[in-house]
Design a protein around this motif. Structure first.
Motif, PDB file in Angstrom:
ATOM      1  N   GLU A 260       0.833  -1.206   0.000  1.00  0.00           N
ATOM      2  CA  GLU A 260       0.000   0.000   0.000  1.00  0.00           C
ATOM      3  C   GLU A 260       0.871   1.262   0.000  1.00  0.00           C
ATOM      4  OE1 GLU A 260      -2.981   2.126   3.156  1.00  0.00           O
ATOM      5  OE2 GLU A 260      -3.151  -0.054   2.928  1.00  0.00           O
ATOM      6  N   TRP A 261       1.909   1.274   0.812  1.00  0.00           N
ATOM      7  CA  TRP A 261       2.777   2.453   0.895  1.00  0.00           C
ATOM      8  C   TRP A 261       3.647   2.618  -0.342  1.00  0.00           C
ATOM      9  CZ3 TRP A 261       3.534   6.581   4.142  1.00  0.00           C
ATOM     10  CH2 TRP A 261       2.713   6.627   5.275  1.00  0.00           C
ATOM     11  N   LEU A 262       4.166   1.521  -0.879  1.00  0.00           N
ATOM     12  CA  LEU A 262       5.089   1.631  -2.016  1.00  0.00           C
ATOM     13  C   LEU A 262       4.371   1.793  -3.348  1.00  0.00           C
ATOM     14  CD1 LEU A 262       7.904  -0.950  -1.186  1.00  0.00           C
ATOM     15  CD2 LEU A 262       7.646   1.426  -0.443  1.00  0.00           C
ATOM     16  N   GLN A 263       3.120   1.350  -3.418  1.00  0.00           N
ATOM     17  CA  GLN A 263       2.345   1.423  -4.660  1.00  0.00           C
ATOM     18  C   GLN A 263       3.034   0.684  -5.815  1.00  0.00           C
ATOM     19  OE1 GLN A 263      -0.946   3.036  -5.099  1.00  0.00           O
ATOM     20  NE2 GLN A 263      -0.679   2.464  -2.958  1.00  0.00           N
ATOM     21  N   THR A 264       3.739  -0.391  -5.487  1.00  0.00           N
ATOM     22  CA  THR A 264       4.337  -1.269  -6.488  1.00  0.00           C
ATOM     23  C   THR A 264       4.486  -2.662  -5.883  1.00  0.00           C
ATOM     24  OG1 THR A 264       6.219  -1.662  -7.962  1.00  0.00           O
ATOM     25  CG2 THR A 264       6.725  -0.663  -5.842  1.00  0.00           C
ATOM     26  N   LYS A 265       4.415  -3.663  -6.744  1.00  0.00           N
ATOM     27  CA  LYS A 265       4.666  -5.048  -6.330  1.00  0.00           C
ATOM     28  C   LYS A 265       6.057  -5.487  -6.757  1.00  0.00           C
ATOM     29  CE  LYS A 265      -0.186  -6.355  -6.739  1.00  0.00           C
ATOM     30  NZ  LYS A 265      -1.156  -7.258  -7.379  1.00  0.00           N
ATOM     31  N   GLY A 266       6.789  -4.587  -7.424  1.00  0.00           N
ATOM     32  CA  GLY A 266       8.047  -4.929  -8.067  1.00  0.00           C
ATOM     33  C   GLY A 266       9.272  -4.792  -7.191  1.00  0.00           C
ATOM     34  N   PHE A 267       9.335  -5.543  -6.111  1.00  0.00           N
ATOM     35  CA  PHE A 267      10.532  -5.587  -5.283  1.00  0.00           C
ATOM     36  C   PHE A 267      10.733  -7.028  -4.800  1.00  0.00           C
ATOM     37  CE2 PHE A 267       6.900  -4.376  -2.732  1.00  0.00           C
ATOM     38  CZ  PHE A 267       6.959  -5.246  -1.653  1.00  0.00           C
ATOM     39  N   PRO A 268      11.998  -7.460  -4.692  1.00  0.00           N
ATOM     40  CA  PRO A 268      12.243  -8.837  -4.269  1.00  0.00           C
ATOM     41  C   PRO A 268      11.844  -9.065  -2.818  1.00  0.00           C
ATOM     42  CG  PRO A 268      14.317  -7.698  -4.793  1.00  0.00           C
ATOM     43  CD  PRO A 268      13.209  -6.733  -5.006  1.00  0.00           C
ATOM     44  N   ARG A 269      11.426 -10.292  -2.570  1.00  0.00           N
ATOM     45  CA  ARG A 269      11.070 -10.650  -1.204  1.00  0.00           C
ATOM     46  C   ARG A 269      11.509 -12.080  -0.930  1.00  0.00           C
ATOM     47  NH1 ARG A 269       5.597  -9.747  -2.854  1.00  0.00           N
ATOM     48  NH2 ARG A 269       6.481  -7.819  -3.611  1.00  0.00           N
TER      49      ARG A 269
END
Length: 191
Positions: free
Chosen positions: A120-129
């Motif tokens: 919600e805060w980053l407004q992206t799903k594009g980061f590794p986890r």
């Protein structure tokens, strides 16, 4: 700048709970690098500066509590000008069996409230986890009691190995990239 953010809850009462596996992985990375996590003045997290391979990295444990983790992750990315692709989030996952590690380049938060806040805060799903398995939850047990509960004594040795392996996965993301790390780590199950 690269960031590694472990999700968890601050405070002694949560230290060794299932929901704090993300913190445990960050602490393992700090131990390996000889770094010390310290509370930052006017910043809602404990932070350590280190190098992983050739990269300068900030290790971060938000102090905002799990359900508000996104605020600290967003703040850290702004403060250190980190791109989403250079920010690795590590967290517990009840949908992955205990001993399993799942690395992803992007995706949803699933049922994890901390990840929902981050998205919600980053407004992206594009980061590794890096998802660290804590499941399955016994059907008769309440979800909150399960994730805020400690690991049974018989799982402590395995927990140590799982945390070490998750830290290996984070280091691998920085050295060979997320795709190759997924190929190496996603099939493994620590017995």
């Amino acid at each position: 700048m690269r960031l590694v953010v472990g999700l968890g809850n601050p405070g002694k009462e949560y230290e060794r709970t299932r929901h704090n596996v993300g913190f445990m992985v960050v602490e393992e990375l700090a131990r390996r690098q000889g770094a010390v996590l310290k509370k930052k003045f006017l910043f809602p997290a404990r932070v350590a500066k280190c190098r992983i391979g050739e990269h300068e990295v900030r290790l971060i444990e938000p102090s905002t509590f799990m359900n508000c983790s996104g605020k600290a992750v967003w703040g850290a990315m702004k403060k250190w000008r980190a791109e989403p692709g250079n920010t690795v989030v590590v967290y517990d996952d009840v949908d992955v069996a205990f001993g399993g590690i799942r690395v992803r380049a992007k995706g949803s938060g699933g049922s994890h409230n901390g990840m929902k806040s981050v998205l919600e805060w980053l407004q992206t799903k594009g980061f590794p986890r890096v998802r660290v398995g804590i499941g399955p939850k016994p059907p008769e047990m309440d979800m909150i009691k399960f994730v805020l509960g400690g690991f049974p004594e018989q799982e402590h040795l395995k927990l140590e190995k799982v945390v070490e392996r998750a830290a290996d996965a984070v280091e691998s993301i920085f050295s060979v990239g997320t795709e190759r790390t997924m190929n190496e780590f996603n099939q493994l199950q620590i017995g």
